[in-house]
Design a protein around this motif. Sequence first.
Motif, PDB file in Angstrom:
ATOM      1  N   VAL A 147       0.860  -1.175   0.000  1.00  0.00           N
ATOM      2  CA  VAL A 147       0.000   0.000   0.000  1.00  0.00           C
ATOM      3  C   VAL A 147       0.901   1.230   0.000  1.00  0.00           C
ATOM      4  CG1 VAL A 147      -1.819   1.252   1.217  1.00  0.00           C
ATOM      5  CG2 VAL A 147      -1.768  -1.244   1.297  1.00  0.00           C
ATOM      6  N   ASP A 148       0.755   2.049  -1.033  1.00  0.00           N
ATOM      7  CA  ASP A 148       1.554   3.274  -1.150  1.00  0.00           C
ATOM      8  C   ASP A 148       0.810   4.421  -0.484  1.00  0.00           C
ATOM      9  OD1 ASP A 148       3.098   5.441  -1.759  1.00  0.00           O
ATOM     10  OD2 ASP A 148       2.916   5.245  -3.936  1.00  0.00           O
ATOM     11  N   ARG A 149       1.204   4.707   0.743  1.00  0.00           N
ATOM     12  CA  ARG A 149       0.608   5.828   1.468  1.00  0.00           C
ATOM     13  C   ARG A 149       1.586   7.004   1.551  1.00  0.00           C
ATOM     14  NH1 ARG A 149      -1.849   1.507   4.677  1.00  0.00           N
ATOM     15  NH2 ARG A 149      -4.081   1.568   4.249  1.00  0.00           N
ATOM     16  N   SER A 150       2.564   7.013   0.639  1.00  0.00           N
ATOM     17  CA  SER A 150       3.518   8.118   0.632  1.00  0.00           C
ATOM     18  C   SER A 150       2.791   9.409   0.253  1.00  0.00           C
ATOM     19  CB  SER A 150       4.666   7.842  -0.349  1.00  0.00           C
ATOM     20  OG  SER A 150       4.182   7.781  -1.677  1.00  0.00           O
ATOM     21  N   HIS A 151       3.365  10.526   0.645  1.00  0.00           N
ATOM     22  CA  HIS A 151       2.734  11.827   0.448  1.00  0.00           C
ATOM     23  C   HIS A 151       2.365  12.065  -1.016  1.00  0.00           C
ATOM     24  CE1 HIS A 151       1.774  16.003   1.115  1.00  0.00           C
ATOM     25  NE2 HIS A 151       2.651  16.369   0.204  1.00  0.00           N
ATOM     26  N   ARG A 152       3.250  11.759  -1.927  1.00  0.00           N
ATOM     27  CA  ARG A 152       3.007  12.008  -3.345  1.00  0.00           C
ATOM     28  C   ARG A 152       2.502  10.772  -4.097  1.00  0.00           C
ATOM     29  NH1 ARG A 152       8.217  15.434  -3.560  1.00  0.00           N
ATOM     30  NH2 ARG A 152       7.345  17.502  -3.218  1.00  0.00           N
ATOM     31  N   GLY A 153       2.410   9.658  -3.406  1.00  0.00           N
ATOM     32  CA  GLY A 153       1.992   8.435  -4.079  1.00  0.00           C
ATOM     33  C   GLY A 153       3.044   7.927  -5.040  1.00  0.00           C
ATOM     34  N   SER A 154       4.314   8.182  -4.705  1.00  0.00           N
ATOM     35  CA  SER A 154       5.404   7.850  -5.627  1.00  0.00           C
ATOM     36  C   SER A 154       6.326   6.751  -5.106  1.00  0.00           C
ATOM     37  CB  SER A 154       6.224   9.108  -5.918  1.00  0.00           C
ATOM     38  OG  SER A 154       6.728   9.644  -4.699  1.00  0.00           O
ATOM     39  N   ARG A 155       5.915   6.054  -4.093  1.00  0.00           N
ATOM     40  CA  ARG A 155       6.736   4.969  -3.557  1.00  0.00           C
ATOM     41  C   ARG A 155       6.912   3.907  -4.641  1.00  0.00           C
ATOM     42  NH1 ARG A 155       4.778   1.449   1.623  1.00  0.00           N
ATOM     43  NH2 ARG A 155       6.183  -0.295   1.332  1.00  0.00           N
ATOM     44  N   ARG A 156       8.137   3.369  -4.774  1.00  0.00           N
ATOM     45  CA  ARG A 156       8.423   2.405  -5.834  1.00  0.00           C
ATOM     46  C   ARG A 156       8.729   1.015  -5.316  1.00  0.00           C
ATOM     47  NH1 ARG A 156      12.903   4.052  -9.349  1.00  0.00           N
ATOM     48  NH2 ARG A 156      12.042   2.402 -10.628  1.00  0.00           N
ATOM     49  N   TRP A 157       9.178   0.926  -4.073  1.00  0.00           N
ATOM     50  CA  TRP A 157       9.631  -0.366  -3.556  1.00  0.00           C
ATOM     51  C   TRP A 157       8.813  -0.776  -2.344  1.00  0.00           C
ATOM     52  CZ3 TRP A 157      13.429   3.503  -4.496  1.00  0.00           C
ATOM     53  CH2 TRP A 157      14.093   3.333  -5.714  1.00  0.00           C
ATOM     54  N   CYS A 158       8.715  -2.087  -2.171  1.00  0.00           N
ATOM     55  CA  CYS A 158       7.962  -2.605  -1.030  1.00  0.00           C
ATOM     56  C   CYS A 158       8.633  -2.216   0.279  1.00  0.00           C
ATOM     57  CB  CYS A 158       7.821  -4.122  -1.139  1.00  0.00           C
ATOM     58  SG  CYS A 158       9.377  -5.034  -1.129  1.00  0.00           S
ATOM     59  N   ASP A 159       9.956  -2.151   0.256  1.00  0.00           N
ATOM     60  CA  ASP A 159      10.709  -1.859   1.478  1.00  0.00           C
ATOM     61  C   ASP A 159      12.039  -1.214   1.094  1.00  0.00           C
ATOM     62  OD1 ASP A 159      11.533  -1.859   4.150  1.00  0.00           O
ATOM     63  OD2 ASP A 159      12.257  -3.919   4.059  1.00  0.00           O
ATOM     64  N   MET A 160      12.310  -0.055   1.648  1.00  0.00           N
ATOM     65  CA  MET A 160      13.571   0.634   1.327  1.00  0.00           C
ATOM     66  C   MET A 160      14.792  -0.143   1.786  1.00  0.00           C
ATOM     67  SD  MET A 160      13.770   3.144  -0.598  1.00  0.00           S
ATOM     68  CE  MET A 160      15.477   3.561  -0.330  1.00  0.00           C
ATOM     69  N   THR A 161      14.682  -0.849   2.903  1.00  0.00           N
ATOM     70  CA  THR A 161      15.868  -1.553   3.416  1.00  0.00           C
ATOM     71  C   THR A 161      16.186  -2.802   2.604  1.00  0.00           C
ATOM     72  OG1 THR A 161      14.553  -2.798   5.017  1.00  0.00           O
ATOM     73  CG2 THR A 161      15.514  -0.707   5.756  1.00  0.00           C
ATOM     74  N   ARG A 162      15.241  -3.283   1.831  1.00  0.00           N
ATOM     75  CA  ARG A 162      15.481  -4.466   1.000  1.00  0.00           C
ATOM     76  C   ARG A 162      15.576  -4.044  -0.458  1.00  0.00           C
ATOM     77  NH1 ARG A 162      12.507  -9.625   3.400  1.00  0.00           N
ATOM     78  NH2 ARG A 162      12.828  -9.211   5.587  1.00  0.00           N
ATOM     79  N   CYS A 163      14.472  -4.003  -1.126  1.00  0.00           N
ATOM     80  CA  CYS A 163      14.450  -3.747  -2.566  1.00  0.00           C
ATOM     81  C   CYS A 163      14.937  -2.351  -2.938  1.00  0.00           C
ATOM     82  CB  CYS A 163      13.053  -3.980  -3.110  1.00  0.00           C
ATOM     83  SG  CYS A 163      12.541  -5.705  -2.991  1.00  0.00           S
ATOM     84  N   GLY A 164      14.518  -1.340  -2.208  1.00  0.00           N
ATOM     85  CA  GLY A 164      14.917   0.026  -2.521  1.00  0.00           C
ATOM     86  C   GLY A 164      16.407   0.226  -2.399  1.00  0.00           C
ATOM     87  N   ASN A 165      16.996  -0.290  -1.348  1.00  0.00           N
ATOM     88  CA  ASN A 165      18.432  -0.158  -1.140  1.00  0.00           C
ATOM     89  C   ASN A 165      19.212  -0.887  -2.225  1.00  0.00           C
ATOM     90  OD1 ASN A 165      20.556   0.915   0.319  1.00  0.00           O
ATOM     91  ND2 ASN A 165      20.792  -0.926   1.560  1.00  0.00           N
ATOM     92  N   ARG A 166      18.754  -2.088  -2.592  1.00  0.00           N
ATOM     93  CA  ARG A 166      19.430  -2.842  -3.668  1.00  0.00           C
ATOM     94  C   ARG A 166      19.369  -2.085  -4.985  1.00  0.00           C
ATOM     95  NH1 ARG A 166      16.216  -7.877  -2.264  1.00  0.00           N
ATOM     96  NH2 ARG A 166      17.207  -8.503  -0.345  1.00  0.00           N
ATOM     97  N   ALA A 167      18.210  -1.515  -5.298  1.00  0.00           N
ATOM     98  CA  ALA A 167      18.052  -0.789  -6.555  1.00  0.00           C
ATOM     99  C   ALA A 167      18.938   0.452  -6.581  1.00  0.00           C
ATOM    100  CB  ALA A 167      16.596  -0.402  -6.757  1.00  0.00           C
ATOM    101  N   LYS A 168      18.982   1.164  -5.489  1.00  0.00           N
ATOM    102  CA  LYS A 168      19.828   2.367  -5.444  1.00  0.00           C
ATOM    103  C   LYS A 168      21.307   2.010  -5.510  1.00  0.00           C
ATOM    104  CE  LYS A 168      16.592   5.477  -3.330  1.00  0.00           C
ATOM    105  NZ  LYS A 168      16.398   6.561  -2.402  1.00  0.00           N
ATOM    106  N   ALA A 169      21.695   0.924  -4.867  1.00  0.00           N
ATOM    107  CA  ALA A 169      23.095   0.482  -4.932  1.00  0.00           C
ATOM    108  C   ALA A 169      23.455   0.054  -6.347  1.00  0.00           C
ATOM    109  CB  ALA A 169      23.331  -0.664  -3.950  1.00  0.00           C
ATOM    110  N   ALA A 170      22.558  -0.645  -7.031  1.00  0.00           N
ATOM    111  CA  ALA A 170      22.817  -1.067  -8.413  1.00  0.00           C
ATOM    112  C   ALA A 170      22.927   0.143  -9.331  1.00  0.00           C
ATOM    113  CB  ALA A 170      21.705  -2.005  -8.885  1.00  0.00           C
TER     114      ALA A 170
END
Length: 177
Positions: A147-170
């Motif tokens: 569920v994307d409850r971010s302010h702008r509705g722009s969340r891309r990953w299920c979890d920043m510490t898992r998928c988001g961090n991997r994507a940013k590192a890549a």
Amino acid sequence: MNFAFVSGSVALDLVGTVQSRRDDPLDLLTTSADLSEWTASSGVLDDPATATRADLAAAVRLREAVYRLMLASAEHAPYAPEDCAAVNRAAAPNPVRTELRPDGTVRRQGTVGAVLSTVARDAIQLMTETPELVKECAAPRCTRLYVDRSHRGSRRWCDMTRCGNRAKAALYRSRHA
């Protein structure tokens, strides 16, 4: 078992017990003991409920029905009647019993059937009230819905510490290669 509860919905967290659905699915609920552990880890109950094989089968039916319904909702497609029936069957029993205590704490008690009822009711509420907030993780191998409850509705990953961090590192590695 190490379950992740990052979806913002207990129904979507149950759906998330299958990882990498498109590539190499990994089912985290293969035994009734796994389901018992999930009921405790999810926070729906204060103490784990003892699950049977029949409970596990019901949980898997509910999980898969919710997954298909959420995908249909995202595509503005009609719901499959059998998936609606599975969710409605699961929602029919009494949900988890909550009790407010004098010290301000809450006690949550129930059976596995009560947990599945609570999960099904959460799915129904999500699909009828805020279906536009349900998204799939943008990580290539992740198929978790959240569920994307971010302010702008722009969340891309299920979890920043898992998928988001991997994507940013890549992305960082590709820029600096």
